[in-house]
Design a protein around this motif. Structure first.
Motif, PDB file in Angstrom:
ATOM      1  N   PRO A 156     -10.251 -49.369  21.560  1.00  0.00           N
ATOM      2  CA  PRO A 156      -9.518 -48.233  22.072  1.00  0.00           C
ATOM      3  C   PRO A 156      -9.442 -48.380  23.639  1.00  0.00           C
ATOM      4  CG  PRO A 156     -11.669 -47.761  21.294  1.00  0.00           C
ATOM      5  CD  PRO A 156     -11.364 -49.158  20.756  1.00  0.00           C
ATOM      6  N   LYS A 158      -9.416 -46.321  25.801  1.00  0.00           N
ATOM      7  CA  LYS A 158     -10.534 -45.234  26.588  1.00  0.00           C
ATOM      8  C   LYS A 158     -11.919 -46.117  26.651  1.00  0.00           C
ATOM      9  CE  LYS A 158      -8.980 -41.163  24.137  1.00  0.00           C
ATOM     10  NZ  LYS A 158      -9.283 -40.213  23.288  1.00  0.00           N
ATOM     11  N   ARG A 159     -12.082 -47.214  26.212  1.00  0.00           N
ATOM     12  CA  ARG A 159     -13.599 -47.958  26.249  1.00  0.00           C
ATOM     13  C   ARG A 159     -13.158 -48.968  27.249  1.00  0.00           C
ATOM     14  NH1 ARG A 159     -17.931 -47.023  23.954  1.00  0.00           N
ATOM     15  NH2 ARG A 159     -18.727 -49.236  23.805  1.00  0.00           N
ATOM     16  N   PRO A 161     -11.080 -47.789  30.785  1.00  0.00           N
ATOM     17  CA  PRO A 161     -10.240 -46.898  31.175  1.00  0.00           C
ATOM     18  C   PRO A 161      -9.289 -47.354  32.516  1.00  0.00           C
ATOM     19  CG  PRO A 161     -12.278 -46.158  31.816  1.00  0.00           C
ATOM     20  CD  PRO A 161     -12.463 -47.508  30.704  1.00  0.00           C
ATOM     21  N   ILE A 164      -5.602 -47.516  31.303  1.00  0.00           N
ATOM     22  CA  ILE A 164      -4.922 -46.455  31.100  1.00  0.00           C
ATOM     23  C   ILE A 164      -3.879 -46.170  32.322  1.00  0.00           C
ATOM     24  CG2 ILE A 164      -4.921 -44.018  30.830  1.00  0.00           C
ATOM     25  CD1 ILE A 164      -7.867 -44.132  29.781  1.00  0.00           C
ATOM     26  N   ASP A 199      -1.287 -46.249  27.272  1.00  0.00           N
ATOM     27  CA  ASP A 199      -1.680 -44.558  27.119  1.00  0.00           C
ATOM     28  C   ASP A 199      -3.031 -44.534  26.769  1.00  0.00           C
ATOM     29  OD1 ASP A 199       1.058 -43.614  27.839  1.00  0.00           O
ATOM     30  OD2 ASP A 199       1.806 -43.977  25.814  1.00  0.00           O
ATOM     31  N   LYS A 200      -3.424 -43.309  27.151  1.00  0.00           N
ATOM     32  CA  LYS A 200      -5.077 -43.183  26.878  1.00  0.00           C
ATOM     33  C   LYS A 200      -5.391 -43.135  25.377  1.00  0.00           C
ATOM     34  CE  LYS A 200      -4.978 -38.175  26.974  1.00  0.00           C
ATOM     35  NZ  LYS A 200      -5.315 -36.916  27.595  1.00  0.00           N
ATOM     36  N   ASN A 201      -4.602 -42.966  24.667  1.00  0.00           N
ATOM     37  CA  ASN A 201      -4.886 -42.951  23.068  1.00  0.00           C
ATOM     38  C   ASN A 201      -4.577 -44.401  22.378  1.00  0.00           C
ATOM     39  OD1 ASN A 201      -6.067 -40.322  23.041  1.00  0.00           O
ATOM     40  ND2 ASN A 201      -3.892 -39.368  23.022  1.00  0.00           N
TER      41      ASN A 201
END
Length: 458
Positions: A156, A158-159, A161, A164, A199-201
Motif C-alpha cells: 500500500p 501509504k507505507r 508516502p 503519494i 493516490d493515497k489509497n
C-alpha cells in the motif's frame, strides 16, 4: 498448434479468441448449430456441429492429428468423458473443466484413471484469488515476485508516502532504476502510463533489480503479516461460495453463508463444518442487518447474477464493511464496481482462460507467471527470432494500454526499459498484462517463424 475446443459457451469462446491471437488453428465443437453459425461469422475458427461424446464425431475430426482438446461444456461428467475419449483416440494432450466439489476431492484419481492431462476449475480458481486477498492481504508471496536478478514488490502506497500524488514521470527521481509496473485503484488493477497519478489509497507494484527491491521491501512490509480477519459474510451458496466458505472457515474466520435455495442450504449444511448457513434472500436489507452486516470484516458476493452482486457489494460498502469483493461475468460491470469503491471485482472467465493458456503453451513456450489480484499477470518470456517486438524501440511498438514491458534480462544485465529500449533475440522479458487483454498479449509474443522457448521459475 491444432486445438479442438468442445463447448461454445463463454469459456470456450474466450479461450478460442485468445488462442487465435497466437495464430493457432482452432476447431470449435458444439451441439447448438445456430450458435456455431453465429460464431463462424465472427471468428476464424472451424466449427463442427455434433456431440463430442460420440466417438464417431471425434474420429471424423481426426482427433489424433490434434495437439490439444479442451472440454469446456457445462457438464463435468461430459467433459471428463470427452477428454478421456479424445486421449484414447490419439489426441496429444487433453484438458477438462471440472467444478463439482465431489470430483475435486478425488481429482488425482480421475486424472490418472481417465488419462486427462490437466483439469481446470473456474470456481476454485477465483476462490483462491479471493482467499489470498482476504486471508493473506497481499497477492504475491511475501509481497515479492522474483525472476533472476529482477524482483517486483507490492505494498500500500501509504507505507511509502513519498509516492503519494506523484506521476509516473516522477517515480525515477524517487526510486532510481525502478518502475511502477501496476497500480490497484479501488480494486481495479491498471497498467500506469505517463501522467497517471498515485493516490493515497492505492496499492503499487514496483519492479527493479533484486537488491534494491529487497531493500525497499524491508521498509514497506511487515514480515509475515496476516489480517485479523474474523467475521466474513458470503452471499451465494454455489460452488464458489462453497469452496470459499470452506477455506475461510479452515483459516479460522467465523463465516456466514446466505443462500436463497432451500435444498442447496441443506446440502451446504451437511457438507460444511463450522459455517453458519442462512436460508434467505440477501437482497433483502432487513436480513443483512439482522445478521449484523455492519460488524463484518469482509463481505463477498458470489451469486450467479451480476446485478445482484453489484447491488449487494454497494450495500455492504455503504454499511462500512472494510473488504468488499464481488464476482462478475461482464467486463463492463467490473468497471462500474471499481468506480463504486468496491475492493475487488473478479471475473472467473479471465482467470480460467489464463490457466488453460498456460497449460497449452507450457510444453512449447512455458510461461512463468503470477496473478495480480486476479486481474493481471506477470509473465517471463524469452524473445525468439520471429517475434514482431524485436529490434524496435518500445515507443514504436504501439503497445496496448493494458500491456507493459517491465524489465529485460540481457545476459548478466538488467534493463528497466524506456521508450528507446529495444528487445533483442534471447532477451528474457518480464511482461505485465491485464487478463482482459490476453488476446493482444498472445498476438504480441507469438513467434511467426518457429517455436519459441520459455522457462518456468520455481
Amino acid at each position: 498448434m491444432k486445438i479442438a475446443i468442445v463447448g461454445a459457451g463463454k469459456l470456450g469462446r474466450n479461450v478460442a479468441t485468445a488462442l487465435l491471437g497466437g495464430d493457432h488453428s482452432v476447431t470449435l465443437i458444439d451441439t447448438n448449430e445456430e450458435l456455431l453459425e453465429k460464431i463462424s461469422s465472427q471468428m476464424d475458427v472451424m466449427v463442427v456441429h455434433g456431440n463430442a461424446k460420440e466417438i464417431k464425431i471425434l474420429k471424423q475430426l481426426d482427433i489424433d492429428s490434434y495437439d490439444y482438446l479442451i472440454a469446456t461444456t457445462f457438464n463435468d461428467e461430459a467433459n471428463i468423458i470427452i477428454a478421456s475419449f479424445a486421449k484414447k483416440l490419439g489426441c496429444n494432450k487433453v484438458v477438462a473443466r471440472v467444478r463439482d466439489p465431489e470430483h475435486m476431492q478425488q481429482i488425482n484419481f480421475i486424472k490418472e484413471t481417465m488419462d486427462i492431462d490437466h483439469i481446470v476449475n473456474p470456481n476454485q480458481g477465483i476462490t483462491v484469488e479471493i482467499y489470498k486477498y482476504l486471508a493473506e492481504k497481499y497477492t504475491l508471496s511475501n509481497g515479492i515476485f522474483s525472476s533472476g536478478k529482477v524482483s517486483l514488490v507490492e505494498f500500500p502506497v501509504k507505507r511509502y508516502p513519498k509516492l503519494i500524488g506523484k506521476s509516473m514521470r516522477d517515480v525515477p527521481g524517487i526510486l532510481p532504476n525502478m518502475l511502477v509496473a501496476a497500480i490497484s485503484k479501488n480494486g481495479k488493477v491498471i497498467i500506469p502510463h505517463g501522467d497517471e497519478i498515485i493516490d493515497k489509497n492505492d496499492f503499487v507494484y514496483i519492479i527493479g533489480e533484486k537488491a534494491p527491491i529487497l531493500e525497499l521491501n524491508s521498509k514497506v512490509h511487515e514480515r509475515g503479516k496476516y489480517t485479523d480477519l474474523q467475521k466474513v459474510m458470503i452471499v451465494g451458496g454455489g460452488k464458489t461460495g462453497f469452496y470459499l466458505a470452506e477455506m475461510l472457515s479452515e483459516f479460522g474466520a467465523a463465516v456466514k453463508l446466505i443462500e436463497r435455495d432451500k435444498e442447496r442450504c441443506h446440502y451446504l449444511s451437511t457438507h460444511l463444518e463450522d459455517v453458519m448457513i442462512l436460508h434467505g434472500d440477501a437482497t433483502d436489507l432487513t436480513l443483512l442487518e439482522e445478521e449484523n452486516l455492519d460488524l463484518m470484516d469482509a463481505f463477498v458476493t458470489v451469486t450467479g447474477f451480476d446485478e445482484d452482486n453489484l447491488l449487494l457489494a454497494l450495500t455492504a460498502k455503504q454499511h462500512g464493511v472494510e473488504d468488499v469483493i464481488a464476482t462478475v461475468s461482464r467486463t463492463s460491470y467490473a468497471e462500474i464496481i471499481s468506480r463504486m469503491g468496491i475492493d475487488m471485482a473478479l471475473n472467473s472467465l479471465d482467470i480460467t482462460t489464463s490457466n488453460i493458456l498456460h497449460f497449452v503453451q507450457g510444453s512449447k513456450k512455458i510461461l512463468s507467471s503470477h496473478l495480480i489480484e486476479g486481474q493481471a499477470e506477470i509473465m517471463e518470456i524469452i524473445a525468439t527470432p520471429h517475434m514482431k517486438i524485436l529490434d524496435t524501440p518500445l515507443s514504436q511498438l504501439d503497445l496496448h494500454d493494458g500491456i507493459l514491458i517491465a524489465a529485460i534480462h540481457r545476459g548478466a544485465e538488467v534493463i528497466i526499459p524506456n521508450g528507446d529500449t529495444e528487445i533483442h533475440e534471447n532477451d528474457r522479458i518480464i511482461l505485465l498484462s491485464l487478463l482482459k487483454d490476453r488476446v493482444i498479449t498472445e498476438s504480441l509474443i507469438k513467434d511467426t517463424g518457429r517455436l519459441s522457448f520459455f522457462r518456468r521459475n520455481r
